[in-house]
Design a protein around this motif. Sequence first.
Motif, PDB file in Angstrom:
ATOM      1  N   UNK A 111     -31.246 114.737 111.705  1.00 59.00           N
ATOM      2  CA  UNK A 111     -31.921 114.796 113.004  1.00 59.00           C
ATOM      3  C   UNK A 111     -33.275 115.488 112.881  1.00 59.00           C
ATOM      4  N   UNK A 112     -33.329 116.558 112.111  1.00 61.15           N
ATOM      5  CA  UNK A 112     -34.577 117.287 111.921  1.00 61.15           C
ATOM      6  C   UNK A 112     -35.603 116.430 111.178  1.00 61.15           C
ATOM      7  N   UNK A 113     -35.156 115.728 110.156  1.00 57.68           N
ATOM      8  CA  UNK A 113     -36.054 114.840 109.412  1.00 57.68           C
ATOM      9  C   UNK A 113     -36.580 113.741 110.330  1.00 57.68           C
TER      10      UNK A 113
ATOM     11  N   UNK B 183     -43.641 104.155 104.684  1.00 52.70           N
ATOM     12  CA  UNK B 183     -42.321 103.532 104.531  1.00 52.70           C
ATOM     13  C   UNK B 183     -41.771 103.793 103.134  1.00 52.70           C
ATOM     14  N   UNK B 184     -42.605 103.647 102.131  1.00 51.70           N
ATOM     15  CA  UNK B 184     -42.173 103.885 100.757  1.00 51.70           C
ATOM     16  C   UNK B 184     -41.779 105.351 100.559  1.00 51.70           C
ATOM     17  N   UNK B 185     -42.568 106.255 101.124  1.00 49.26           N
ATOM     18  CA  UNK B 185     -42.257 107.682 101.012  1.00 49.26           C
ATOM     19  C   UNK B 185     -40.950 108.009 101.724  1.00 49.26           C
ATOM     20  N   UNK B 186     -40.738 107.410 102.892  1.00 48.96           N
ATOM     21  CA  UNK B 186     -39.495 107.659 103.639  1.00 48.96           C
ATOM     22  C   UNK B 186     -38.281 107.141 102.871  1.00 48.96           C
ATOM     23  N   UNK B 187     -38.431 106.004 102.213  1.00 47.13           N
ATOM     24  CA  UNK B 187     -37.322 105.466 101.413  1.00 47.13           C
ATOM     25  C   UNK B 187     -37.003 106.408 100.253  1.00 47.13           C
ATOM     26  N   UNK B 188     -38.044 106.934  99.614  1.00 46.16           N
ATOM     27  CA  UNK B 188     -37.830 107.865  98.499  1.00 46.16           C
ATOM     28  C   UNK B 188     -37.143 109.145  98.988  1.00 46.16           C
ATOM     29  N   UNK B 189     -37.539 109.619 100.153  1.00 39.02           N
ATOM     30  CA  UNK B 189     -36.921 110.822 100.715  1.00 39.02           C
ATOM     31  C   UNK B 189     -35.455 110.554 101.052  1.00 39.02           C
TER      32      UNK B 189
ATOM     33  N   UNK C  28     -33.458 108.524  99.586  1.00 38.98           N
ATOM     34  CA  UNK C  28     -32.715 108.524  98.320  1.00 38.98           C
ATOM     35  C   UNK C  28     -32.458 109.957  97.856  1.00 38.98           C
ATOM     36  N   UNK C  29     -33.474 110.811  97.972  1.00 37.00           N
ATOM     37  CA  UNK C  29     -33.301 112.209  97.575  1.00 37.00           C
ATOM     38  C   UNK C  29     -32.241 112.888  98.439  1.00 37.00           C
ATOM     39  N   UNK C  30     -32.301 112.599  99.738  1.00 38.34           N
ATOM     40  CA  UNK C  30     -31.350 113.231 100.658  1.00 38.34           C
ATOM     41  C   UNK C  30     -29.920 112.791 100.342  1.00 38.34           C
ATOM     42  N   UNK C  31     -29.751 111.540  99.991  1.00 34.84           N
ATOM     43  CA  UNK C  31     -28.420 111.048  99.658  1.00 34.84           C
ATOM     44  C   UNK C  31     -27.891 111.675  98.363  1.00 34.84           C
ATOM     45  N   UNK C  32     -28.796 112.109  97.516  1.00 33.13           N
ATOM     46  CA  UNK C  32     -28.395 112.717  96.256  1.00 33.13           C
ATOM     47  C   UNK C  32     -28.193 114.223  96.333  1.00 33.13           C
ATOM     48  N   UNK C  33     -28.342 114.804  97.501  1.00 31.07           N
ATOM     49  CA  UNK C  33     -28.189 116.258  97.649  1.00 31.07           C
ATOM     50  C   UNK C  33     -26.758 116.695  97.372  1.00 31.07           C
TER      51      UNK C  33
ATOM     52  N   UNK D 122     -34.265 122.112 101.587  1.00 32.95           N
ATOM     53  CA  UNK D 122     -35.464 122.222 100.748  1.00 32.95           C
ATOM     54  C   UNK D 122     -36.244 120.906 100.753  1.00 32.95           C
ATOM     55  N   UNK D 123     -35.534 119.807 100.613  1.00 35.94           N
ATOM     56  CA  UNK D 123     -36.196 118.495 100.637  1.00 35.94           C
ATOM     57  C   UNK D 123     -36.829 118.269 102.007  1.00 35.94           C
ATOM     58  N   UNK D 124     -36.100 118.596 103.033  1.00 36.07           N
ATOM     59  CA  UNK D 124     -36.603 118.417 104.389  1.00 36.07           C
ATOM     60  C   UNK D 124     -37.868 119.243 104.609  1.00 36.07           C
ATOM     61  N   UNK D 125     -37.874 120.465 104.162  1.00 31.95           N
ATOM     62  CA  UNK D 125     -39.047 121.324 104.315  1.00 31.95           C
ATOM     63  C   UNK D 125     -40.256 120.732 103.596  1.00 31.95           C
TER      64      UNK D 125
END
Length: 182
Positions: free
Chosen positions: A16-18, A109-115, A117-122, A130-133
């Motif tokens: 939600x914050x993201x 859009x590309x940056x959001x997709x990469x983020x 993926x990172x979030x799913x790997x947390x 940390x990723x969100x910040x």
Amino acid sequence: MTAQKKPAAAAKAATDTVEAAVAAGKETVESVVKAGTEAATKGVEKAVAVSQEQVAAAVKAGSEAFKNYEEVIAFGKDNVDAMVKANALFVKGVQDLNKEIFAIAQAAIEENAAVAKKMLGCKSVQDAVAIQSDVVKTSYEKAMTDGRKISDLTVKLAEVASEPITKRVNVTVEKFTKELAA
């Protein structure tokens, strides 16, 4: 079961914050684009208004300034040519501006997709936070940079598109000033 609910709730809160940060960034970019477009429109409107005032003055003093029909035709043709050139420059500039906006949107859009993926790997909530910040900080900086870039392009567009009209206005003022002074 309570242990599973806490990470799910934390993930939901982080998501939600993201989403809120992305929405805020999008809103900021939209505001900057809107402001830049309004500035360009005002610049073109100002050039047209100045041109209209000069044309009105030309009509008023026309009989004194033009000695023959060929001069009138040539003067009118040059004015129309300036308007056509200004319009072509404006259209080209708007196309370039739209390409830039599209490139910014595509990069987002590309940056959001990469983020995502990172979030799913947390592995933990701390990783997600940390990723969100980082995303919030990067998104804000990018919005400011992109907004500045769009504003600069818009101002340049207004200047370039109004240049042919400004030149014709100057020629008109010079011609009528000479004729009225004589």
